[in-house]
Design a protein around this motif. Structure first.
Motif, PDB file in Angstrom:
ATOM      1  N   GLY A 117      26.741  -3.841  32.823  1.00 59.32           N
ATOM      2  CA  GLY A 117      26.084  -5.144  32.656  1.00 59.32           C
ATOM      3  C   GLY A 117      25.365  -5.586  33.907  1.00 59.32           C
ATOM      4  N   ALA A 118      25.466  -4.810  34.988  1.00 59.78           N
ATOM      5  CA  ALA A 118      24.732  -5.093  36.229  1.00 59.78           C
ATOM      6  C   ALA A 118      23.797  -3.916  36.477  1.00 59.78           C
ATOM      7  CB  ALA A 118      25.690  -5.255  37.401  1.00 59.78           C
ATOM      8  N   VAL A 119      22.523  -4.197  36.769  1.00 56.80           N
ATOM      9  CA  VAL A 119      21.553  -3.109  36.977  1.00 56.80           C
ATOM     10  C   VAL A 119      20.883  -3.243  38.340  1.00 56.80           C
ATOM     11  CG1 VAL A 119      21.076  -2.839  34.516  1.00 56.80           C
ATOM     12  CG2 VAL A 119      19.679  -4.400  35.849  1.00 56.80           C
ATOM     13  N   LYS A 120      20.633  -2.097  38.952  1.00 56.77           N
ATOM     14  CA  LYS A 120      19.875  -2.066  40.196  1.00 56.77           C
ATOM     15  C   LYS A 120      18.409  -2.357  39.878  1.00 56.77           C
ATOM     16  CE  LYS A 120      19.133   2.468  41.495  1.00 56.77           C
ATOM     17  NZ  LYS A 120      17.738   2.373  41.275  1.00 56.77           N
ATOM     18  N   VAL A 164      26.044 -14.338  41.149  1.00 57.69           N
ATOM     19  CA  VAL A 164      24.616 -14.651  41.275  1.00 57.69           C
ATOM     20  C   VAL A 164      24.376 -15.483  42.537  1.00 57.69           C
ATOM     21  CG1 VAL A 164      22.650 -15.827  40.205  1.00 57.69           C
ATOM     22  CG2 VAL A 164      24.244 -14.531  38.774  1.00 57.69           C
ATOM     23  N   GLY A 165      23.396 -15.048  43.342  1.00 59.77           N
ATOM     24  CA  GLY A 165      23.058 -15.739  44.583  1.00 59.77           C
ATOM     25  C   GLY A 165      23.725 -15.134  45.813  1.00 59.77           C
ATOM     26  N   GLU A 222      20.182  -5.488  53.028  1.00 55.48           N
ATOM     27  CA  GLU A 222      20.746  -6.638  52.302  1.00 55.48           C
ATOM     28  C   GLU A 222      19.883  -6.931  51.072  1.00 55.48           C
ATOM     29  OE1 GLU A 222      21.286 -10.055  54.755  1.00 55.48           O
ATOM     30  OE2 GLU A 222      22.543  -9.004  56.232  1.00 55.48           O
ATOM     31  N   ILE A 223      20.538  -7.036  49.907  1.00 54.78           N
ATOM     32  CA  ILE A 223      19.793  -7.332  48.671  1.00 54.78           C
ATOM     33  C   ILE A 223      20.552  -8.401  47.883  1.00 54.78           C
ATOM     34  CG2 ILE A 223      18.712  -5.029  48.506  1.00 54.78           C
ATOM     35  CD1 ILE A 223      20.785  -4.277  46.412  1.00 54.78           C
ATOM     36  N   PRO A 224      19.816  -9.274  47.137  1.00 55.28           N
ATOM     37  CA  PRO A 224      20.483 -10.371  46.423  1.00 55.28           C
ATOM     38  C   PRO A 224      20.940  -9.950  45.020  1.00 55.28           C
ATOM     39  CG  PRO A 224      18.109 -10.600  46.212  1.00 55.28           C
ATOM     40  CD  PRO A 224      18.344  -9.389  47.090  1.00 55.28           C
ATOM     41  N   VAL A 225      21.890 -10.714  44.490  1.00 49.52           N
ATOM     42  CA  VAL A 225      22.240 -10.611  43.069  1.00 49.52           C
ATOM     43  C   VAL A 225      21.448 -11.700  42.349  1.00 49.52           C
ATOM     44  CG1 VAL A 225      24.059 -10.747  41.327  1.00 49.52           C
ATOM     45  CG2 VAL A 225      24.562  -9.791  43.595  1.00 49.52           C
ATOM     46  N   ILE A 226      20.625 -11.287  41.381  1.00 52.32           N
ATOM     47  CA  ILE A 226      19.773 -12.252  40.667  1.00 52.32           C
ATOM     48  C   ILE A 226      20.137 -12.262  39.190  1.00 52.32           C
ATOM     49  CG2 ILE A 226      17.858 -12.003  42.308  1.00 52.32           C
ATOM     50  CD1 ILE A 226      16.488 -10.163  40.251  1.00 52.32           C
ATOM     51  N   ALA A 227      19.734 -13.331  38.480  1.00 52.55           N
ATOM     52  CA  ALA A 227      19.989 -13.433  37.034  1.00 52.55           C
ATOM     53  C   ALA A 227      18.659 -13.285  36.298  1.00 52.55           C
ATOM     54  CB  ALA A 227      20.620 -14.778  36.707  1.00 52.55           C
ATOM     55  N   VAL A 246      20.062  -6.566  42.719  1.00 49.29           N
ATOM     56  CA  VAL A 246      20.865  -6.191  41.557  1.00 49.29           C
ATOM     57  C   VAL A 246      20.762  -7.356  40.595  1.00 49.29           C
ATOM     58  CG1 VAL A 246      23.221  -5.885  40.707  1.00 49.29           C
ATOM     59  CG2 VAL A 246      22.453  -4.598  42.705  1.00 49.29           C
ATOM     60  N   ALA A 247      20.492  -7.041  39.292  1.00 53.95           N
ATOM     61  CA  ALA A 247      20.296  -8.104  38.310  1.00 53.95           C
ATOM     62  C   ALA A 247      21.413  -8.103  37.273  1.00 53.95           C
ATOM     63  CB  ALA A 247      18.949  -7.929  37.619  1.00 53.95           C
ATOM     64  N   VAL A 248      21.766  -9.301  36.813  1.00 54.94           N
ATOM     65  CA  VAL A 248      22.747  -9.477  35.747  1.00 54.94           C
ATOM     66  C   VAL A 248      22.166 -10.471  34.750  1.00 54.94           C
ATOM     67  CG1 VAL A 248      24.745  -9.009  37.221  1.00 54.94           C
ATOM     68  CG2 VAL A 248      23.922 -11.366  36.968  1.00 54.94           C
TER      69      VAL A 248
END
Length: 877
Positions: free
Chosen positions: A269-272, A241-242, A253-258, A228-230
């Motif tokens: 504001g957050a996208v898969k 993030v992280g 399990e998937i990370p949140v990335i910038a 998921v990206a922000v």
């Protein structure tokens, strides 16, 4: 004279076209001392039948070609057809399906044999239809995008770009059509605004503390999410993030990335991030080294990676996944939205972005010089506003996917080694691997995008890569005529391909025309049932009528409304011209072209010659600026009004009762004007002009090889032109008064004219005979003082005042009797309406609009009564 009484194009169009072809008039003679004029026809698909768009496109080209040919310029119009990979393959697949077969069952060789067979049987249909339209192409130079010469050009160009590192093979997100089962370039995807949904889904953190909510229009692709990206500047997600999320349904399990590409304003504001199913996500995945998990296959169904949804249609899976998210309490809300959805331009199926190993052209190095030649004015796009469309596409262009998973088309000239795995790219089929020498090689199964070969059309048709005489003389071409809907499909590709292969522009001008719509402005389509078959129009009205209908009301870049009223108007125009020519020929005793006797010309001769001279200059100017519609309208107005309605009518007195000299002079002028009219009109209406010209005393074999009219200062008669225009104004005014008073042509009237100055006095004195003949006047009295009689109709013009005694126009006693009867009827209606409006019950109970309508009627009745009373007073006095 051998001219039938009625205009019947069916009796001569085919005969004339056959004669043109047999005489070789469409073939240019190469003259190294002259710059040629060249057009390459946008090649229609072999699957196609002539539609109004083709008819417009080719009419415009033929107008330009015939005009330049008559100017004595070596003129070439190259015809041809396009193999149309997807469209033709669909036809062959349908044909096999009717036999209960698939392409895989018959194999590639048999499939291609059938495709060529189909092409031979049906591919020439549209060519024959173009001939019916009158297209003056050089058919001896006809090309096909898959003929040997064009195929050789395709292989040479592919190898050239590959050797320069501009063609490569790689994994990329491509547009995939699950129905056609092939990749599509961006230009082959048509975006449509559609209603859809935005689903808000909770993605829980692994540690159980909260969640990130994302918004998506495609929940079925979430099974392939790998992050998921922000946006890094988004304060809302700074602490997220992280951290690690658990992908709903899947449990991965998937990370949140910038990443900067995330729009903070869209959704939450957050996208898969699904690298295997979205081009932006693919790029994001490349930057963050994310895995690619393909959950939708080439058939539009879910893959094994989709787990329990494997085998589901993508949209069935969507519904099931949304239901499961609801059950798990992870679906926050659903919003209705309108968004842009990409469809296959051939079958209208919604495209699926997929990762695939495909062949690509690097576009940036090719786009830059293509932008420069337009910016520098080497190529001019008409109208100029379409330059923005061209620039915008090339400035934002991505690498071009050129491979297609089809069998019909130019097979990619690349061979794979079964031993070392390397690729050999060559123009001719190699016997061995160029890397290890092994003979175990096999050719790539895919074919090239149709537009790859179409992009080479301006030079492959002239012989490239061979250095032919045609290529050296006719390239670069002069004008490319095309619709605005394929500026990036085709125009841009021809420009960068020409610059790359030839080192020169492919054409000097791009003339853009609009689409043809129905009378209500709607796009023509099968679903609306408003399509028009041009051949049906030609069968009923003739090709000239169709061509003139398409030419008039045509301005560069603008859509055209097609209506049967306009077709009828064009047919009436052809009839008018036919009858005018027939009148001239019936009254013409001269049998050769004779010099204009300047010393014997009368005012009407000088007027028409001067008007024609100006018309020649204006038509040339309009055609130079590609204002074909304006030129056609000017020709229509001149022929219908000035030539037929005025000059022919003015000439009758001399033709029927003039002296021998007067009659001969009139015939010479009549022949000269008609000859020039037919020449000016020829590019627009080639058949009728040829048929009439052949009956006229002329020089040369065919009007299409005759010299184009030229402006001649000697034929400018400003004084006589102005004088005759004054007389025309007078005659119009007299005719208008007669019409208003309902006076039949058989009843002659007396006219009193008071000119405003000496110049006007001389004009009226000289032209009194015209006023009498054309205004149905028995006597013209020219006076200096205003007449004293009251019972007159009058009109004031800039150069004169005209008076007509009412007694000449009407029987005054009878007219007064008629007016009194009309007065009684109107007074009765006024009484009825007044009583109705005085009735309070009517005013209160009737609908307001009914009451208002009655009030308006009463006002009109009163106005009419006032006019009747004024008229009775005038007549009585």
């Amino acid at each position: 004279m051998n001219l039938p009484k009625t205009y019947s194009p069916q009796e001569f169009e085919e005969r004339i076209y056959k004669n043109w072809v047999e005489k070789g008039y469409f073939k240019p003679i190469i003259d190294k001392n002259k710059k040629p004029f060249t057009i390459v026809m946008p090649p229609p698909n072999i699957t196609g039948q002539l539609h109004l768009g083709h008819a417009l496109d080719n009419t415009m080209q033929d107008i330009l070609i015939r005009w330049k040919r008559m100017q004595g310029i070596p003129t070439l119009w190259v015809p041809g057809t396009d193999h149309a990979s997807i469209a033709t393959e669909v036809k062959i697949v349908e044909m096999l399906r009717e036999e209960g077969l698939t392409k895989e069952q018959v194999g590639r060789e048999e499939f291609l044999r059938r495709a060529w067979q189909w092409k031979e049987k049906y591919g020439g249909r549209i060519v024959e239809q173009l001939k019916r339209l009158g297209s003056s192409c050089d058919w001896s130079r006809e090309r096909f995008t898959m003929d040997e010469q064009c195929s050789k050009a395709v292989r040479r160009f592919f190898v050239r770009l590959y050797d320069k590192g501009l063609i490569y093979k790689g994994d990329r997100i491509i547009n995939w059509c699950p129905d056609c089962r092939t990749a599509l370039s961006d230009a082959e995807v048509e975006h449509q605004e559609e209603e859809g949904h935005l689903w808000y889904i909770r993605y829980p953190f692994k540690d159980g503390n909260g969640y990130v909510m994302i918004a998506t229009t495609r929940p079925e692709t979430m099974l392939g999410d790998t992050a998921v990206a922000v946006n890094p500047d988004d304060e809302r997600y700074r602490d997220a993030v992280g951290r690690t999320l658990i992908l709903p349904i899947v449990g991965r399990e998937i990370p949140v990335i910038a990443d900067d590409y995330v729009d903070m304003e869209f959704g939450t504001g957050a996208v898969k991030v699904t690298p295997a199913h979205d081009p932006n996500d693919f790029e994001c995945g490349e930057r963050h080294n994310l895995p690619r998990i393909q959950v939708i296959g080439e058939d539009g169904r879910m893959t094994a990676e989709a787990g329990k949804y494997s085998g589901f249609d993508r949209y069935d899976a969507r519904a099931k996944i949304v239901e499961e998210l609801k059950e798990q309490g992870l679906l926050e809300k659903t919003e209705k939205i309108v968004h842009s959805v990409g469809h296959c331009y051939r079958c209208d199926t919604i495209i699926e972005p997929l990762i695939s190993k495909q062949w690509f052209v690097k576009m940036k190095p090719l786009a830059e010089p293509a932008l420069k030649v337009v910016a520098d004015g080497e190529i001019k796009i008409v109208p100029d506003r379409f330059t923005k469309v061209y620039n915008n596409w090339l400035e934002n262009i991505k690498d071009w996917c050129i491979s297609r998973q089809l069998w019909w088309g130019h097979r990619i000239p690349a061979w794979y080694c079964d031993d070392c795995g390397e690729i050999t790219v060559a123009e001719d089929e190699p016997e061995r691997c160029s890397h290890c020498g092994s003979g175990n090689i096999h050719q790539d199964e895919d074919v090239l995008d149709t537009w790859f070969s179409s992009g080479l059309w301006p030079f492959s048709t002239l012989g490239w890569p061979d250095e032919t005489e045609d290529l050296g003389y006719f390239y670069p071409t002069s004008v490319l005529v095309t619709g605005y809907d394929i500026i990036f499909f085709w125009v841009a590709r021809m420009i960068f391909s020409g610059l790359e292969a030839m080192g020169d522009i492919p054409f000097e001008y791009v003339l853009i025309h609009g689409l043809i719509r129905d009378a209500e402005g709607r796009k023509m389509s099968k679903s609306l049932g408003n399509g028009i078959d041009p051949i049906e129009v030609i069968d009923k009205y003739g090709a000239d009528t169709l061509r003139f209908t398409l030419a008039t009301n045509n301005s560069p870049g603008n859509d055209i409304r097609f209506s049967w009223d306009r077709v009828e108007a064009s047919r009436n125009f052809a009839n008018k011209l036919w009858n005018a020519a027939r009148f001239a020929l019936l009254n013409m005793e001269i049998d050769r072209v004779m010099e204009i006797p300047f010393d014997k010309l009368d005012m009407s001769d000088k007027w028409i010659l001067s008007r024609l001279n100006k018309l020649i200059k204006e038509i040339d100017s309009n055609l130079e600026k590609f204002e074909l519609g304006l030129a056609a309208t000017k020709l229509y107005d001149f022929i219908w009004s000035e030539f037929c309605d005025w000059y022919i009518e003015a000439s009758k007195a001399r033709l029927y009762g003039g002296s021998k000299d007067e009659k001969t002079t009139c015939e010479i002028v009549l022949r000269h004007v008609l000859d020039n009219i037919l020449k000016l009109l020829h590019p627009f209406m080639p058949f009728i002009t040829e048929e009439l010209w052949q009956q006229l005393p002329h020089e040369g074999e065919s009007i299409m090889m005759a010299s184009w009219p030229e402006y001649n200062e000697k034929l400018d008669f400003e004084h006589e032109e102005k004088s005759f225009n004054i007389l025309m104004d007078a005659i119009r005014s007299i005719r208008n008064i007669r019409a208003e008073e309902d006076v039949p042509p058989s009843r002659k009237v007396k006219v009193i004219i008071r000119p405003t100055d000496e110049e006007a006095m001389r004009t009226v004195n000289t032209g009194a005979e015209y006023i009498m003949k054309l205004g149905y006047v028995e006597d013209v009295a020219i006076v200096r003082e205003q007449p004293m009689e009251k019972a007159m109709r009058s009109v004031v013009l800039p150069d004169m005042e005209i008076y007509i005694p009412l007694a000449d126009l009407i029987d005054i006693d009878k007219e007064i009797e008629k007016l009194n009867n009309d007065k009684k009827k109107i007074e009765s209606e006024i009484g009825r309406s007044t009583n109705m409006l005085a009735n309070e019950g009517f005013v209160r109970k009737a609908p307001p609009q009914v009451v208002e309508n009655e009030r308006q009627k009463l006002l009109k009745y009163q106005e009419t009564l006032d006019k009747i009373l004024d008229r009775i007073k005038t007549l009585t006095e």
